[in-house]
Design an enzyme around this catalytic site. Structure first.
Site, mmCIF file in Angstrom:
data_model
loop_
_atom_site.group_PDB
_atom_site.id
_atom_site.type_symbol
_atom_site.label_atom_id
_atom_site.label_comp_id
_atom_site.label_asym_id
_atom_site.label_seq_id
_atom_site.Cartn_x
_atom_site.Cartn_y
_atom_site.Cartn_z
ATOM 1 N N SER A 142 0.838 -1.198 0.000
ATOM 2 C CA SER A 142 0.000 0.000 0.000
ATOM 3 C C SER A 142 0.872 1.247 0.000
ATOM 4 O O SER A 142 2.060 1.199 0.354
ATOM 5 C CB SER A 142 -0.888 0.014 1.251
ATOM 6 O OG SER A 142 -1.559 1.246 1.413
ATOM 7 N N TYR A 155 -2.011 -0.723 10.054
ATOM 8 C CA TYR A 155 -2.026 -0.950 8.604
ATOM 9 C C TYR A 155 -0.683 -0.566 7.986
ATOM 10 O O TYR A 155 -0.140 -1.298 7.151
ATOM 11 C CB TYR A 155 -3.160 -0.130 7.986
ATOM 12 C CG TYR A 155 -3.499 -0.486 6.564
ATOM 13 C CD1 TYR A 155 -4.204 -1.652 6.273
ATOM 14 C CD2 TYR A 155 -3.145 0.344 5.516
ATOM 15 C CE1 TYR A 155 -4.534 -1.981 4.963
ATOM 16 C CE2 TYR A 155 -3.469 0.038 4.212
ATOM 17 C CZ TYR A 155 -4.162 -1.130 3.941
ATOM 18 O OH TYR A 155 -4.486 -1.448 2.639
#
Length: 304
Positions: A142, A155
Site C-alpha cells: 500500500s 495498517y
C-alpha cells in the site's frame, strides 16, 4: 517471450481476499482475459457470486489466511482441480482505525495477522507450486507502507512489512525462476476505503486532506494496472503512477506527516476517545465488512 507478448490465458491464478474489492475485480478481469481464477476468502456467498461472474473455469475456497490449515486445504484443492498454480496474488487485507493508546488491541493485532502474516503464510504454502511452474507472486502492499499517517499505525506497519518481505523473497527465489512483485495502491473505492470514509472521526479528516492525499480513485484504475502487472510479472505496481514518485522521497515523509499531524491530531485524539466512550473500542476500530468477517472468523476459532 517479450513483455508485450505475455498473456494470462490458461494461467492458474490464486487470489486471496477475493470476495470483495480489488481481489474480486482483478479476478473478474483476469478471467475475462482467459485465466483460471481460484478465489480464496472468508465470505462464502460473496465468493460464490464473484466466481459465478468469472465463468466456468473459476472456483472458490473459503479460507482464513491466518490459518495454516485453511490455506493448506485451499491450495491443495486448487492444485487438485487445475494441476498447479502459476500466479499467486496475496491480496487479503483489512484495516483498523484508531490511535495507538486507545485502539482496540485485538483489532490492531488482527491487522498484522491478516495483512502481514497472512501474506507470509499464503506465500509459504503456495511457493512449492510456483517453483514447479516458475511462476509469479504478487504481494499487495500500500501507499501506507511509504506514508505513515496517524490513526493508521497497524495498517502501515503491516504493509511496510509486506513490501520488505517481497523484496527479500524476490532475491531468494529468482534463481528458481519465480518472479515477485509488490503493489502499492493509494485510496481505491472499495468497501474498506468506503468504510474509512464513514468513520465519524477519521472520515471527515480524510475528506479534508489536501490534494492527492484526500483523493479516492475508481476501482478500474487499480484493476487495469494490477492485471497488467500480473501479465508482465512486474517487480512493482504503483496505483496510480504517482505513488512511485513518492517512494523517491520516502526519507522525508515522516517529517511531512508529523508537521501536518500537529494541526489535526490533538482534536482528533479527543474525538476518538469520545467515539470510543459512545460506541466502544471494538466498534470504533472497525473498518468495512472485511474487518468484520475477519473478526468473526477469529472469534469462531477462539471458541473452537
Amino acid at each position: 517471450m517479450g513483455v508485450r507478448g505475455r498473456s494470462v490465458r490458461g494461467k492458474v491464478v490464486l487470489i486471496t481476499g477475493a470476495a470483495r474489492g480489488i481481489g474480486a475485480a482483478v479476478a473478474a478481469d483476469l478471467a475475462a482475459k482467459g485465466a483460471k481464477v481460484a478465489l480464496v476468502g472468508l465470505e462464502p456467498e460473496e465468493l460464490d457470486r464473484v466466481a459465478a461472474g468469472c465463468g466456468p473455469d473459476a472456483s472458490a475456497w473459503v479460507a482464513d489466511v491466518t490459518s495454516w490449515t485453511d490455506l493448506e486445504a485451499a491450495v491443495a484443492g486448487v492444485v487438485e482441480r487445475y494441476g498447479g498454480i502459476d500466479v499467486v496474488i496475496a491480496n487479503a487485507g483489512i484495516a483498523a482505525i484508531g490511535f495507538t493508546r486507545s485502539i482496540d488491541p485485538k483489532a490492531f493485532e488482527r491487522v498484522i495477522e491478516v495483512d502481514l502474516l497472512g501474506v507470509w503464510r499464503t506465500v509459504r504454502v503456495a511457493l512449492p507450486h510456483l517453483i514447479e511452474r516458475r511462476g509469479y507472486a504478487m504481494l499487495v502492499s500500500s501507499l501506507a507502507a511509504i506514508v505513515h499517517i496517524p490513526g493508521n499505525a497497524a495498517y502501515s506497519a503491516a504493509k511496510a512489512g509486506v513490501e520488505a518481505f517481497a523484496n527479500s523473497l524476490r532475491a531468494e527465489v529468482r534463481h528458481l525462476g519465480v518472479a515477485v512483485g509488490v503493489v502499492h495502491p493509494t485510496f481505491i473505492a472499495t468497501d474498506m476505503v468506503n468504510g474509512t470514509g464513514e468513520h465519524p472521526v477519521f472520515g471527515p479528516l480524510r475528506a479534508a486532506s489536501p490534494g492527492l492525499a484526500g483523493k479516492t480513485y475508481p476501482l478500474p484504475v487499480a484493476v487495469r494496472l494490477i492485471s497488467a502487472g500480473v501479465a508482465r510479472r512486474s517487480r512493482a505496481v504503483h496505483v496510480p503512477g504517482w505513488v512511485g514518485a513518492v517512494k523517491l522521497f520516502r526519507a522525508l515523509m515522516p517529517r511531512v506527516v508529523e508537521r501536518q499531524a500537529r494541526k489535526i491530531v490533538p482534536q482528533a485524539d479527543a474525538a476518538i476517545l469520545a467515539d470510543i466512550a459512545e460506541r466502544g473500542a471494538v466498534e470504533s476500530s472497525m473498518v468495512g465488512p472485511g474487518a468484520r468477517a475477519a473478526a468473526q472468523s477469529a472469534e469462531t476459532r477462539t471458541a473452537e
